[in-house]
Design an enzyme around this catalytic site. Structure first.
Site, PDB file in Angstrom:
ATOM      1  N   LYS A   1      33.798  48.198  46.989  1.00 14.66           N
ATOM      2  CA  LYS A   1      33.762  47.361  48.207  1.00 14.66           C
ATOM      3  C   LYS A   1      33.405  48.195  49.439  1.00 14.66           C
ATOM      4  O   LYS A   1      33.112  47.662  50.498  1.00 14.66           O
ATOM      5  CB  LYS A   1      35.097  46.640  48.382  1.00 14.66           C
TER       6      LYS A   1
ATOM      7  N   HIS B   1      34.783  37.255  35.970  1.00 15.94           N
ATOM      8  CA  HIS B   1      34.830  37.586  37.393  1.00 15.94           C
ATOM      9  C   HIS B   1      34.463  39.033  37.697  1.00 15.94           C
ATOM     10  O   HIS B   1      34.769  39.518  38.782  1.00 15.94           O
ATOM     11  CB  HIS B   1      36.243  37.324  37.953  1.00 15.94           C
TER      12      HIS B   1
ATOM     13  N   LYS C   1      34.710  32.374  53.682  1.00 20.14           N
ATOM     14  CA  LYS C   1      35.696  31.986  54.697  1.00 20.14           C
ATOM     15  C   LYS C   1      35.230  32.408  56.090  1.00 20.14           C
ATOM     16  O   LYS C   1      35.341  31.644  57.059  1.00 20.14           O
ATOM     17  CB  LYS C   1      37.052  32.617  54.371  1.00 20.14           C
TER      18      LYS C   1
ATOM     19  N   LYS D   1      39.958  42.992  52.536  1.00 22.74           N
ATOM     20  CA  LYS D   1      39.851  42.680  51.110  1.00 22.74           C
ATOM     21  C   LYS D   1      40.563  43.787  50.343  1.00 22.74           C
ATOM     22  O   LYS D   1      41.026  44.768  50.934  1.00 22.74           O
ATOM     23  CB  LYS D   1      38.393  42.570  50.665  1.00 22.74           C
ATOM     24  N   ARG D   2      40.660  43.626  49.031  1.00 21.27           N
ATOM     25  CA  ARG D   2      41.260  44.665  48.200  1.00 21.27           C
ATOM     26  C   ARG D   2      40.531  45.991  48.430  1.00 21.27           C
ATOM     27  O   ARG D   2      39.303  46.032  48.537  1.00 21.27           O
ATOM     28  CB  ARG D   2      41.155  44.227  46.736  1.00 21.27           C
TER      29      ARG D   2
ATOM     30  N   THR E   1      34.732  35.703  48.048  1.00 19.81           N
ATOM     31  CA  THR E   1      35.037  34.427  48.702  1.00 19.81           C
ATOM     32  C   THR E   1      35.454  34.656  50.146  1.00 19.81           C
ATOM     33  O   THR E   1      35.352  33.737  50.959  1.00 19.81           O
ATOM     34  CB  THR E   1      36.139  33.652  47.961  1.00 19.81           C
TER      35      THR E   1
END
Length: 834
Positions: A573, A376, A679, A567-568, A675
């Site tokens: 990111k 991952h 969504k 998100k984290r 993911t």
């Protein structure tokens, strides 16, 4: 009820002819009242009370239990192959809404509670999110289980029953503060304790070898400190098909509660020390690995999980088939969810050899025929490694097996690349640095028959980069399985308004066949559908606005563009890039250049790992910028920046139906899949993003005209890095220079000098691997395009509809069928579709 005296193999008493429970509102009401009064001892019903939630869960669980037992009996009778999904995280969220949906009794439960003067939505709010995961990895595992049950795959999940989740996030002067997430404090009525299936897990001790009278050598791991693994089972129901699979979570306990002699002698602390040390293993999710004790505890958790799970499977095999393991590999597959369970490879070898008497070759054949590894991450630093010295102290027998695996593996490598010492060193499971370490990802690859990435780009980059040599040695092992999400939770349950609208137009088949959403595409220009679509989105935005006000005291306007990144918190990111854009918009409005901008609410949410200081500094920066923007009269009605506190699954269930614009802006080549992007797409948000992870496939599915693309590509980044000069980029871009001047001059930290310095230095760092400055201009331009598109609501709604209509390939139903076709080879359980 009748009773048959004994089952054929086990001698257990078997109960037959249990009458099925009714599913109507009268029966649900009667059972709920029964549990509320006779089990929980409540005399009166009060609105929004936790006891009524527990009573309804027990009434619902009874109905699941019937199907659970039937599914278990069916699987045992079929003697078929099954898969075991081993994951350190299962981010389940709340279970009640999903259980009612899958049992098709949401309306009946709502009617039953209505007769008590209680709203079902209030009862849903009484459920705590199960603190069993951190982010995308754990939520993916939960979606996988939902889909496996729905499409009828015999899959059991194995994880840990953490007493405390990652943490509850609280903000203090804009900084993240962590508080224990005591999600089990009021009990967890979904779980069934299976004390009779407890397993003993060994730690420490030493290894001895004994020769028997036949001159055979037996290995024994002795003088160990043993811990009990006690399983708790959760039901995982399929959608309207009477199938209920199992998630088995292990909780750690001492083999003896405490030393009575020590206690009687007055040494109270020493008396319970062993008990406390044992229970610490499953006390908290992800202890801080920055400390020696934290790293030791993480390794204990990983070994505890895999040893208990593998012992459980082998115990069942012997019970059903006897001691002959000749067909074991034909009946089992172990899917390792990332590198955390990689220690399953040597542990299965240990159990097969030491406990079941197999020789090395037979044990290795079984191991390498049953283990499958999902990777991952593309970040080398995220691949777990453990010091050999720690292994030697904690798991001496397991370390011996790892060394033997490595020796045999390197012999194979040397045959492929004779005399190449460099490649031997680079591929060795043991990194020969001054502090020798075990490379767990390499161990997983060597011991598995399948290695998969989780998006097409990710899988390609793994084979070309991170695992290049392994892919060269075993190209047949590597494959791609693009992630997905379950539409039951992430559309049908969390966005009921949109679900009803879709069903009214194309029928309900999409709930189990998401490809049917394609039938919305010809309707994308339908004025009536567009009007209803916008009304649903507005209602969802108003619902989120109420939640934000409850959490923060800030009112946000549902009429504005909801620009969302949740998100984290991590540098790759690039929440930092998002904040720079917020400052840019602030600057434009301040200097009178904002007349063409749509009113916008930027929503950022997520948690930083407790030991990740840069991520925490980014949260501080977001909140400092937000404090200025949200109190500036010139921004009123035009721009807001919200940090959504304590973001979790339940929060996402409110956020993703309300989002207009989905920010998926990671540096290209850094995100494995994502993911959250799926969504948001499924719920009609339009994506702004880089060509990273599953964004590539999302853009391909929806069309480039319905996706706001920006940023350097994976192939372009290396050339830019050669002479990367962020300050030059800033100096030659007037907008960027204005943003950095505001930040450098302390406009957002007037009373906290230098508090943002570390983050600003990162933007200017010539070695910045996240390319924040390099992508600034492209991001600003893409955001400008998104803002202009939002002004045309008819066009924007069309894009929104097409995003939902194109999301079919991103269902985990498809993902699970891909896993089963290419890796597991399971026979599907006959599904009741009546």
């Amino acid at each position: 009820m009748t009773v048959r005296s004994e089952t054929e193999n086990t001698g257990d008493m078997e109960l037959l002819n249990l009458s099925s429970l009714d599913m109507d509102s009268d029966a649900i009401l009667a059972d709920t009242i029964h549990y509320h009064s006779r089990m929980l001892g409540r005399r009166t019903v009060r609105r929004q009370e936790h006891f009524l939630y527990q009573a309804l869960v027990h009434a619902t669980r009874d109905r699941l239990m019937e199907r659970w037992i039937e599914t278990s009996n069916l699987l045992q009778g079929r003697h078929g192959k099954r898969a075991c999904y081993i994951s350190l995280e299962f981010l389940m969220g709340r279970l009640l809404r999903n259980a009612l949906l899958n049992l098709d009794i949401t309306e009946q439960a709502g009617e039953a509670l209505g007769r008590l003067g209680v709203d079902l939505e209030d009862i849903h709010e009484q459920e705590h999110d199960a603190g069993l995961g951190n982010g995308g990895l754990g939520r993916l595992a939960a979606c996988f289980l939902d889909s496996c049950a729905t499409i009828g795959l015999p899959v059991i999940g194995y994880g840990l029953r953490y007493h405390f989740g990652m943490f509850r996030q609280r903000l203090e002067n804009g900084r993240q503060m962590e508080e224990p997430d005591s999600w089990l404090r009021e009990g967890y009525p979904w779980e069934i304790e299976r004390i009779e299936r407890a397993r003993v897990i060994k730690f420490g001790g030493r290894v001895v070898r004994i020769r028997d009278s036949m001159a055979r050598t037996h290995v024994d791991w002795v003088d160990t400190h043993d811990v009990l693994a006690i399983p708790y089972d959760l039901p995982i129901p399929g959608y309207k098909n009477d199938i209920v699979n199992t998630l088995r979570l292990w909780s750690a306990a001492a083999t003896d509660e405490f030393d009575l002699e020590e206690f009687n002698a007055g040494s109270y602390t020493d008396a319970v020390a062993a008990k406390n040390e044992a229970e610490n293993i499953t006390m908290v999710l992800y202890p801080n690995a920055e400390t020696d004790s934290g790293r030791e505890l993480r390794l204990r958790q990983q070994y505890f999980l895999v040893s208990a799970s593998l012992q459980d499977i082998l115990h069942d095999w012997v019970l059903q088939y006897g001691p002959d393991l000749g067909q074991f590999a034909n009946k089992h597959c172990f899917q390792l969810n990332d590198t955390h369970p990689a220690i399953a490879v040597p542990e299965l070898m240990r159990l097969l050899m030491d406990d079941h008497g197999l020789g090395w070759d037979d044990a290795w054949k079984i191991t390498t025929s049953t283990m499958a590894y999902t990777n991952h991450t593309l970040l080398p630093e995220a691949l777990e490694t453990w010091p050999v010295a720690l292994f030697e102290q904690m798991l001496p027998r397991v370390l011996e097996i790892i060394y033997e695996i490595n020796a045999r593996f390197l012999s194979e490598v040397s045959l492929r690349w004779p005399g190449n010492l460099d490649i031997l060193g680079s591929m060795s499971l043991i990194q020969e640095t001054p502090e020798k370490i075990v490379r767990m990802a390499y161990l997983a690859i060597v011991g598995s028959f399948s290695v998969n990435g989780v998006a097409e780009l990710h899988s390609r980059l793994l084979q070309k980069g991170l695992f290049r040599d392994f892919a060269g040695l075993w190209p047949h092992k590597f494959n791609n399985k693009t992630n997905g999400v379950t539409q039951r939770r992430w559309l049908a349950a969390c966005n009921p308004g949109l679900a009803r609208l879709i069903t009214g137009r194309i029928g309900p088949g999409w709930v189990t066949d998401l490809d049917q959403l394609e039938r919305l595409k010809p309707l994308a220009d339908d004025a009536g559908l567009q009007e209803e679509w916008r009304a649903v989105k507005h209602a969802n935005k108003a619902r989120l606005a109420d939640d934000i006000h409850t959490r923060t005291g800030i009112y946000v306007n549902p009429e504005t563009l909801f620009d969302v990144q949740v998100k984290r918190i991590h540098e790759y990111k690039r929440q930092l890039l998002n904040v720079l854009h917020a400052v840019h918009l602030y600057d434009r409005i301040q200097r009178g250049d904002g007349d063409g901008l749509p009113p916008r609410t930027i929503i950022i949410g997520g948690k930083a790992a407790p030991g990740y200081e840069m991520a925490k500094n980014i949260i501080k920066m977001i909140n400092n910028v937000a404090a200025v923007i949200n109190t500036d009269p010139a921004m009123r009605g035009r721009l807001q920046l919200i940090f959504y506190p304590d973001y979790n699954v339940s929060g996402m269930e409110l956020i993703c139906p309300a989002a207009d614009l989905s920010e998926q802006i990671s540096t290209a080549g850094k995100e494995a899949s994502g993911t959250g992007n799926m969504k948001f797409m499924m719920n009609g948000a339009v994506t702004i993003g880089t060509l990273d992870g599953a964004n590539v496939e999302i853009r391909e599915a929806v069309g480039e005209e319905n996706f706001f693309l920006f940023g350097l590509t994976v192939d372009e980044i290396p050339a830019v890095m050669e002479d990367y000069d962020p300050q030059s980029i800033i100096d030659t871009d007037e907008d960027f220079a204005r943003v950095m001047r505001l930040l450098d001059n302390g406009h957002f930290n007037r009373f906290e000098p230098h508090v943002l310095d570390e983050v600003l230095e990162a933007v200017r760092d010539t070695a910045d691997p996240w390319m924040t400055a390099a992508d600034f201009r492209a991001f600003i331009d893409a955001q400008e395009s998104a803002g202009m598109a939002y002004q045309d609501q008819q066009h924007w709604t069309r894009m929104s509809i097409l995003n939902t209509a194109s999301s079919g390939r991103f269902s985990t139903d498809r993902t699970m069928r891909d896993y089963n076709r290419d890796i597991w080879g399971l026979d599907e359980i006959p599904v009741n579709t009546s």
